[in-house]
Design a protein around this motif. Structure first.
Motif, mmCIF file in Angstrom:
data_model
loop_
_atom_site.group_PDB
_atom_site.id
_atom_site.type_symbol
_atom_site.label_atom_id
_atom_site.label_comp_id
_atom_site.label_asym_id
_atom_site.label_seq_id
_atom_site.Cartn_x
_atom_site.Cartn_y
_atom_site.Cartn_z
ATOM 1 N N ALA A 211 0.836 -1.211 0.000
ATOM 2 C CA ALA A 211 0.000 0.000 0.000
ATOM 3 C C ALA A 211 0.864 1.252 0.000
ATOM 4 O O ALA A 211 0.515 2.257 -0.643
ATOM 5 N N GLU A 212 1.989 1.211 0.703
ATOM 6 C CA GLU A 212 2.864 2.382 0.774
ATOM 7 C C GLU A 212 3.867 2.433 -0.369
ATOM 8 O O GLU A 212 4.178 3.516 -0.880
ATOM 9 N N ARG A 213 4.370 1.294 -0.793
ATOM 10 C CA ARG A 213 5.480 1.304 -1.738
ATOM 11 C C ARG A 213 5.051 1.283 -3.206
ATOM 12 O O ARG A 213 5.820 1.727 -4.069
ATOM 13 N N LEU A 214 3.879 0.756 -3.527
ATOM 14 C CA LEU A 214 3.441 0.767 -4.927
ATOM 15 C C LEU A 214 3.371 2.177 -5.500
ATOM 16 O O LEU A 214 3.858 2.416 -6.618
ATOM 17 N N PRO A 215 2.774 3.163 -4.794
ATOM 18 C CA PRO A 215 2.765 4.522 -5.352
ATOM 19 C C PRO A 215 4.165 5.084 -5.556
ATOM 20 O O PRO A 215 4.396 5.860 -6.492
ATOM 21 N N VAL A 216 5.103 4.704 -4.692
ATOM 22 C CA VAL A 216 6.480 5.177 -4.836
ATOM 23 C C VAL A 216 7.096 4.618 -6.114
ATOM 24 O O VAL A 216 7.780 5.329 -6.864
ATOM 25 N N ALA A 217 6.860 3.338 -6.397
ATOM 26 C CA ALA A 217 7.399 2.733 -7.619
ATOM 27 C C ALA A 217 6.795 3.381 -8.854
ATOM 28 O O ALA A 217 7.500 3.632 -9.838
ATOM 29 N N ARG A 218 5.487 3.653 -8.811
ATOM 30 C CA ARG A 218 4.853 4.310 -9.967
ATOM 31 C C ARG A 218 5.477 5.680 -10.216
ATOM 32 O O ARG A 218 5.735 6.064 -11.360
ATOM 33 N N ARG A 219 5.717 6.402 -9.151
ATOM 34 C CA ARG A 219 6.332 7.725 -9.290
ATOM 35 C C ARG A 219 7.742 7.605 -9.837
ATOM 36 O O ARG A 219 8.144 8.369 -10.724
ATOM 37 N N ALA A 220 8.520 6.642 -9.342
ATOM 38 C CA ALA A 220 9.898 6.475 -9.807
ATOM 39 C C ALA A 220 9.936 6.091 -11.277
ATOM 40 O O ALA A 220 10.773 6.583 -12.040
ATOM 41 N N LEU A 221 9.022 5.204 -11.699
ATOM 42 C CA LEU A 221 8.958 4.832 -13.105
ATOM 43 C C LEU A 221 8.640 6.041 -13.972
ATOM 44 O O LEU A 221 9.269 6.261 -15.015
ATOM 45 N N ALA A 222 7.654 6.829 -13.551
ATOM 46 C CA ALA A 222 7.263 7.999 -14.339
ATOM 47 C C ALA A 222 8.395 9.014 -14.397
ATOM 48 O O ALA A 222 8.698 9.575 -15.464
ATOM 49 N N GLN A 223 9.043 9.240 -13.253
ATOM 50 C CA GLN A 223 10.094 10.250 -13.187
ATOM 51 C C GLN A 223 11.296 9.863 -14.052
ATOM 52 O O GLN A 223 11.793 10.678 -14.854
ATOM 53 N N SER A 224 11.762 8.622 -13.918
ATOM 54 C CA SER A 224 12.932 8.200 -14.693
ATOM 55 C C SER A 224 12.613 8.129 -16.183
ATOM 56 O O SER A 224 13.456 8.452 -17.024
ATOM 57 N N THR A 225 11.374 7.733 -16.523
ATOM 58 C CA THR A 225 10.980 7.680 -17.930
ATOM 59 C C THR A 225 10.898 9.070 -18.535
ATOM 60 O O THR A 225 11.332 9.300 -19.675
ATOM 61 N N ASN A 226 10.357 10.027 -17.792
ATOM 62 C CA ASN A 226 10.252 11.396 -18.295
ATOM 63 C C ASN A 226 11.622 12.001 -18.558
ATOM 64 O O ASN A 226 11.838 12.678 -19.576
ATOM 65 N N ILE A 227 12.568 11.749 -17.643
ATOM 66 C CA ILE A 227 13.923 12.271 -17.844
ATOM 67 C C ILE A 227 14.548 11.639 -19.081
ATOM 68 O O ILE A 227 15.162 12.322 -19.911
ATOM 69 N N LEU A 228 14.368 10.324 -19.221
ATOM 70 C CA LEU A 228 14.931 9.639 -20.388
ATOM 71 C C LEU A 228 14.320 10.163 -21.681
ATOM 72 O O LEU A 228 15.020 10.355 -22.684
ATOM 73 N N ASP A 229 13.009 10.400 -21.687
ATOM 74 C CA ASP A 229 12.341 10.904 -22.889
ATOM 75 C C ASP A 229 12.910 12.256 -23.318
ATOM 76 O O ASP A 229 13.076 12.535 -24.511
ATOM 77 N N VAL A 230 13.225 13.099 -22.342
ATOM 78 C CA VAL A 230 13.791 14.406 -22.666
ATOM 79 C C VAL A 230 15.197 14.250 -23.234
ATOM 80 O O VAL A 230 15.556 14.858 -24.255
ATOM 81 N N VAL A 231 15.999 13.390 -22.582
ATOM 82 C CA VAL A 231 17.404 13.243 -22.981
ATOM 83 C C VAL A 231 17.534 12.605 -24.360
ATOM 84 O O VAL A 231 18.409 12.974 -25.149
ATOM 85 N N THR A 232 16.655 11.644 -24.689
ATOM 86 C CA THR A 232 16.803 10.887 -25.937
ATOM 87 C C THR A 232 15.850 11.347 -27.036
ATOM 88 O O THR A 232 15.823 10.743 -28.110
ATOM 89 N N ASN A 233 15.092 12.389 -26.783
ATOM 90 C CA ASN A 233 14.122 12.854 -27.784
ATOM 91 C C ASN A 233 14.844 13.268 -29.072
ATOM 92 O O ASN A 233 15.829 14.003 -29.041
ATOM 93 N N ARG A 234 14.333 12.794 -30.205
ATOM 94 C CA ARG A 234 14.986 13.062 -31.493
ATOM 95 C C ARG A 234 14.374 14.254 -32.238
ATOM 96 O O ARG A 234 14.844 14.609 -33.311
#
Length: 568
Positions: free
Chosen positions: A352-375
């Motif tokens: 209950a506590e850690r699932l939202p944290v994982a969702r946030r981490a996935l979104a955050q790391s993916t967003n950073i990657l999308d910016v860095v690798t955007n063509r």
């Protein structure tokens, strides 16, 4: 490192479990959990299929919140001694320097003693955790592979292969899979690893020596990144105290390059403008593709998942390893409480506590990657000509570091946040900040983290009025109580500390008479005014007794026999 005795061959399945918790996988997550449980007196055994801890840099940055976890576990001094927080990052485009970004510049504060990411190769972190586990009287059982398990209502029956190639039947009260993205435990439970894999984003990795290039200069660890107009990337990250660099290079979807020193040399020659430099002494070579996946529950009865077994992230933002460490820290005290008689509905608060944290981490790391690798040419222009130069400003760099530090992770909406007061800066579910104090008994300065360190709950009483109705002798044994006062004069007979320089007052803004009950993992659980001992005991012993309806349903679904499978 010696083995830990674990059960015996052909153990009867109706016998008392040989151990309390069997942990599968000796990465940072499994080792953190093993250390935490062992210091709590839990009979925990950590098995690892490999013959030794791998020497791989992989997750090479420890975030501020993870450093606080390692502080509590007695490892942080060694980490700081071998790691480096100051960084100097240079970015290039078409062979010319684009930006130079200093990082790790934040100064420690009373409420935040570790404000910067510490760069340290993952193998060093696992080595230090393994050493701490050994100091506590336990160790990793290497060359031991989980083959199958069956989870019942009272125990988990496990079959492992032993170093000599034999089979051993074992029982444990709980089983925790910390066995990575290809988790045998997760596959045995047949849990969907929902998400995506991007075949267009593939990378070669390695730990190498770059002759003539020094990973550390003037007290800072160096990093370099070459950004190509075609979207290609090659990066070097210095590894403190090793003389090595972690190298990472993107490859195209159709490229069949294998992770070899020769392949990395080819990419180096093409992208850096330094073909005369010959990479050497590779101690680790690997490849990876970008995966964004997670399960939707971390628990099936007596079997739980943590770390990469439950969620995998892009490496951008340094979230993956750190999220796993904090999974283990959240789970450790809850497992120990259940083993000591607490209702095991407490374990439902873990997902209950850690699932939202994982969702946030996935979104955050993916967003950073999308910016860095955007063509997209416009996006790339904005990143390289506007964003990156801005990051060279220390004030902006510090703000970015704070965004990924995981310090602000909390559980306000979780089942273990209970509040009877309004106002204040720190609310139930928040991380408990540090503060500077003075021990009235010795006159010696100390930190609030010194009071919180250890496996106990901590009841902080703000001023004499907070203890007006409290019978400390009636509190549960696992609660340590301390009165925080602005002056030495007090009628309280227990431990008393002075709020040195008002740092506690500024961090918490708690009114006199307030009591703050802090969980064993350093999060505020409950606030109240002048509480009684029975109210404190109710919160300590009843934490998690009323799980969310969905969690109760999941528990029932996971308690049946079955889940037998063979690895593969």
């Amino acid at each position: 490192m010696s083995e830990v005795p674990f059960g015996r061959p052909h153990l009867r399945t109706d016998a008392v479990p040989a151990v309390d918790v069997l942990i599968v996988g000796a990465g940072p997550t499994g080792l953190t959990l093993a250390v935490d449980l062992t210091r709590r007196g839990v009979r925990a055994v950590l098995i690892e299929a490999a013959p030794a801890l791998p020497r791989q840099s992989r997750g090479k940055g420890l975030q501020p919140r993870s450093l606080e976890v390692l502080d509590d576990l007695g490892v942080v001094d060694a980490v700081l001694g071998h790691g480096q927080s100051r960084q100097d990052i240079t970015l290039y485009r078409d062979g010319r320097r684009l930006a130079r970004i200093p990082a790790g510049l934040a100064e420690p504060r009373a409420d935040l003693p570790y404000p910067n990411i510490v760069m340290i190769p993952q193998w060093r972190t696992t080595t230090l955790l393994a050493r701490r586990l050994h100091e506590l009287g336990s160790a990793i059982r290497f060359n031991t592979r989980l083959e199958s398990f069956s989870a019942g209502n009272d125990a988990v029956r496990v079959v492992v292969t032993t170093p000599d190639g034999g089979r051993e039947d074992l029982t444990a009260r709980y089983l925790v899979g910390c066995d990575g993205a290809h988790s045998i435990v997760r596959r045995t439970l047949d849990l969907e690893f929902a998400g995506s894999s991007d075949e267009t984003q593939r990378y070669l990795l390695g730990d190498v020596t770059v002759p003539g290039w020094h990973p550390e200069v003037d007290g800072a660890v160096l990093s370099h990144a070459w950004l190509g107009t075609d979207g290609s990337f090659l990066g070097l990250a210095g590894l403190p105290e090793t003389g090595q660099w972690q190298i990472g290079a993107s490859i195209t979807a159709g490229d069949d390059l294998e992770p070899t020193l020769e392949a990395l040399q080819r990419l180096w020659d093409e992208r850096t403008g330094h073909p005369q430099v010959r990479l050497s002494d590779a101690t680790w070579l690997s490849n990876f593709r970008v995966n964004v996946r997670m399960v939707e529950d971390y628990r099936r009865g007596r079997v739980l998942l943590a770390g990469d077994a439950a969620h995998v992230h892009p490496p951008t933002g340094g979230q993956g390893m750190n999220t796993g460490i904090q999974d283990a820290y959240n789970l450790g005290w809850k497992l120990a409480a259940c083993l000591n008689g607490h209702d095991d509905t407490l374990l439902d608060t873990y997902p209950a506590e850690r699932l939202p944290v994982a969702r946030r981490a996935l979104a955050q790391s993916t967003n950073i990657l999308d910016v860095v690798t955007n063509r997209n040419p416009l996006v790339r222009f904005a990143v390289q000509r506007l964003l990156l130069p801005l990051l060279s400003r220390p004030s902006i760099n510090r703000r970015l570091t704070a965004r990924v530090s995981q310090i602000d992770i909390g559980y306000h909406d979780g089942p273990l946040a209970d509040d009877e007061l309004s106002g204040g800066r720190v609310r139930p579910g928040d991380r408990a900040p540090d503060a500077h104090l003075v021990d009235t008994a010795t006159g010696q300065p100390l930190r609030l983290f010194d009071l919180l360190r250890g496996p106990q709950w901590t009841l902080l009483l703000v001023g004499d009025a907070s203890a007006g109705r409290l019978d400390c002798d009636a509190l549960p044994d696992e609660v340590h109580t301390c009165l925080i006062t602005p002056a030495r004069s007090t009628s309280f007979s227990g431990r008393v500390v002075i709020d040195r320089d008002g740092t506690f007052r500024r961090a918490y803004r708690a009114k006199p008479g307030t009591a703050l009950l802090i969980r064993p993992d350093g999060y505020l659980h409950w606030r109240a005014h002048t509480p009684r001992a029975d109210a404190v005991a109710k919160h300590v012993l009843g934490a998690g007794a009323h799980p969310p309806p969905a969690a109760a349903t999941r528990r029932q679904a996971g308690t049946g026999e079955g889940h037998d499978t063979e690895e593969g």
